[in-house]
Design an enzyme around this catalytic site. Structure first.
Site, mmCIF file in Angstrom:
data_model
loop_
_atom_site.group_PDB
_atom_site.id
_atom_site.type_symbol
_atom_site.label_atom_id
_atom_site.label_comp_id
_atom_site.label_asym_id
_atom_site.label_seq_id
_atom_site.Cartn_x
_atom_site.Cartn_y
_atom_site.Cartn_z
ATOM 1 N N GLY A 16 -17.570 20.346 -84.003
ATOM 2 C CA GLY A 16 -16.093 20.046 -83.704
ATOM 3 C C GLY A 16 -16.111 19.319 -82.110
ATOM 4 N N ARG A 77 -21.138 17.225 -88.195
ATOM 5 C CA ARG A 77 -21.798 18.432 -88.916
ATOM 6 C C ARG A 77 -22.630 17.786 -89.866
ATOM 7 N NH1 ARG A 77 -16.233 20.525 -88.362
ATOM 8 N NH2 ARG A 77 -16.244 21.835 -86.669
ATOM 9 N N ASP A 108 -21.864 27.666 -82.222
ATOM 10 C CA ASP A 108 -22.971 28.428 -82.529
ATOM 11 C C ASP A 108 -23.907 27.870 -83.783
ATOM 12 O OD1 ASP A 108 -21.130 29.115 -84.490
ATOM 13 O OD2 ASP A 108 -22.119 30.840 -84.994
ATOM 14 N N THR A 131 -16.634 24.216 -77.730
ATOM 15 C CA THR A 131 -15.645 24.349 -78.728
ATOM 16 C C THR A 131 -14.535 24.948 -78.092
ATOM 17 O OG1 THR A 131 -15.060 25.803 -80.783
ATOM 18 C CG2 THR A 131 -16.963 26.589 -79.301
ATOM 19 N N ASP A 133 -12.665 27.022 -79.688
ATOM 20 C CA ASP A 133 -12.550 28.278 -80.278
ATOM 21 C C ASP A 133 -12.762 29.514 -79.622
ATOM 22 O OD1 ASP A 133 -11.741 26.888 -82.539
ATOM 23 O OD2 ASP A 133 -13.661 27.361 -83.405
ATOM 24 N N ASP A 135 -15.450 31.210 -79.131
ATOM 25 C CA ASP A 135 -15.685 32.347 -80.119
ATOM 26 C C ASP A 135 -17.357 32.490 -80.132
ATOM 27 O OD1 ASP A 135 -16.538 29.941 -81.296
ATOM 28 O OD2 ASP A 135 -16.141 30.276 -83.201
ATOM 29 N N ARG A 177 -10.619 28.927 -86.094
ATOM 30 C CA ARG A 177 -11.545 29.180 -87.142
ATOM 31 C C ARG A 177 -11.178 30.776 -87.581
ATOM 32 N NH1 ARG A 177 -15.452 26.117 -89.129
ATOM 33 N NH2 ARG A 177 -15.618 24.461 -87.594
HETATM 34 O O1 F6P Z 1 -14.412 24.730 -84.314
HETATM 35 C C1 F6P Z 1 -13.478 23.912 -83.670
HETATM 36 C C2 F6P Z 1 -12.546 23.906 -85.015
HETATM 37 O O2 F6P Z 1 -11.271 22.914 -84.584
HETATM 38 C C3 F6P Z 1 -11.674 24.797 -85.487
HETATM 39 O O3 F6P Z 1 -10.897 25.714 -84.813
HETATM 40 C C4 F6P Z 1 -11.319 24.500 -86.961
HETATM 41 O O4 F6P Z 1 -11.243 25.554 -87.890
HETATM 42 C C5 F6P Z 1 -12.377 23.442 -87.557
HETATM 43 O O5 F6P Z 1 -12.901 23.234 -86.027
HETATM 44 C C6 F6P Z 1 -11.760 22.384 -87.935
HETATM 45 O O6 F6P Z 1 -12.703 21.581 -88.320
HETATM 46 P P1 F6P Z 1 -12.599 20.159 -88.819
HETATM 47 O O7 F6P Z 1 -12.274 19.172 -87.488
HETATM 48 O O8 F6P Z 1 -14.125 19.742 -89.352
HETATM 49 O O9 F6P Z 1 -11.594 20.034 -89.788
#
Ligand code: F6P
Length: 329
Positions: A16, A77, A108, A131, A133, A135, A177
């Protein structure tokens, strides 16, 4: 064995996007060029590495990007990198350009990909945690977290106007997440009545207490900040549950979504990204590999990829405690 001199590196963003990634790309590029090291940018993360989507970075390419959200290198991704064939193609493309080291900016999942790659091929990887997050174990901080935190706080400040004016309870859902750090930090900063995060289950009792107390005191407005990964469901489910039990309560849901990932990075994110970017190049030049640059107690640290895992990241228990202390009975 003699250390190989680094003459050319690549940098890419993965997973992300997070505000501050551009500042990190800028710092990596500038630090490399200052050391007479060539730099390639790879578009779309591991995907671009496999698809041969590389471009040479120079000072003019990274000028004026420190304040931009998103990532000029795009991100993705990538499923193909999970396969050996995918990684082999990526290796071939790196080798063709004589790339001696790679900086990966991501979470990660990206570091796991890098670890796998480095165990098979002779190109070192250094990671920068990026990120919203926050995390990742081994670092107090990931690039993008502070900007996202401020975005949530600004959004909730506005929602509070409506909550107060209409006497409503708002269930506001933040991203993160499986991690609750974004919800916890922003909940404290905007004075949320209740904060619900995956790491602390008993917080749901606080929600019941708040509702009961509200009914008794005729206090009908408030903010319930819910992390998207909350175990018994997100904001929608929780609001439905409350509405089913208390039909008189006006409850609304606001899922903040991807606004949390965008925007110009805060000063804190720009500084962290710049420090980590320079440190990543220093590590490559020093012959290091398979490690993430982190921040611990405000100092730069090097953390082996094997420890930089999401599952190990502990929640800030002091934040949980003070939220309880400052919540009125
Ligand atoms: O890891 C960053 C994040 O924004 C999370 O907080 C969220 O769950 C996820 O990515 C959303 O992913 P996407 O943009 O692929 O929907």
């Amino acid at each position: 064995m003699q250390k190989k001199k680094i003459k050319c590196i690549a940098v890419f963003t993965s997973g992300g996007d997070a505000p501050g990634m551009n500042a990190a790309i800028r710092a990596v590029t500038r630090a490399a060029l200052a050391n007479k090291v060539e730099v390639y940018g790879i578009n779309y993360g591991f995907h671009g590495m496999i698809e041969n989507d590389f471009w040479k970075l120079n000072y003019e390419d990274i000028g004026g990007i420190i304040n931009l959200g998103g990532t000029i290198l795009k991100t993705a991704r990538c499923k193909e990198f999970v396969t050996y064939e995918g990684r082999q193609k990526a290796y071939k493309n790196l080798k063709e350009r004589n790339i001696d080291g790679v900086v990966v900016i991501g979470g990660d999942g990206s570091f796991n990909g890098a670890t796998c790659f480095s165990s098979e091929f002779d190109i070192p990887f250094i990671g920068i945690p990026g990120t919203i997050d926050n995390d990742i174990n081994g670092t107090d901080y990931t690039i993008g977290f502070d900007t996202a935190l401020n975005t949530v706080v600004r959004a909730v400040d506005k929602i509070k106007d409506t909550a107060r004016s209409h006497g409503r309870i708002f269930f506001v859902e933040s991203m993160g997440r499986e991690a609750g750090l974004l919800a916890l930090g922003s909940g404290l900063a905007c004075g949320a009545e209740v904060i619900l995060i995956p790491e602390v289950m008993e917080q749901e009792e606080e929600l019941d207490k708040f509702i009961q107390k509200g009914i008794a005191n005729k206090k009908t407005s408030g903010i319930i900040l819910v992390a998207e990964g909350y175990k018994t469901g997100g904001a929608l489910k929780l609001a439905e549950r409350v509405k089913a039990k208390h039909p008189d309560i006006e409850a609304r849901v606001s899922i903040l979504g991807h606004i949390q990932r965008g925007g110009s990075p805060t000063a804190q994110d720009r500084i962290a990204a710049t420090r980590m970017g320079v440190a990543a190049v220093d590590s490559l030049l020093a012959g290091k590999k398979n490690l993430m640059i982190g921040l611990k107690n405000h100092a730069i640290v090097e953390v082996p990829f094997s420890l930089a895992e999401k599952a190990f990241r502990p929640i800030n228990s002091e934040f949980v405690r003070i939220q309880k202390v400052i919540t009125r009975d």
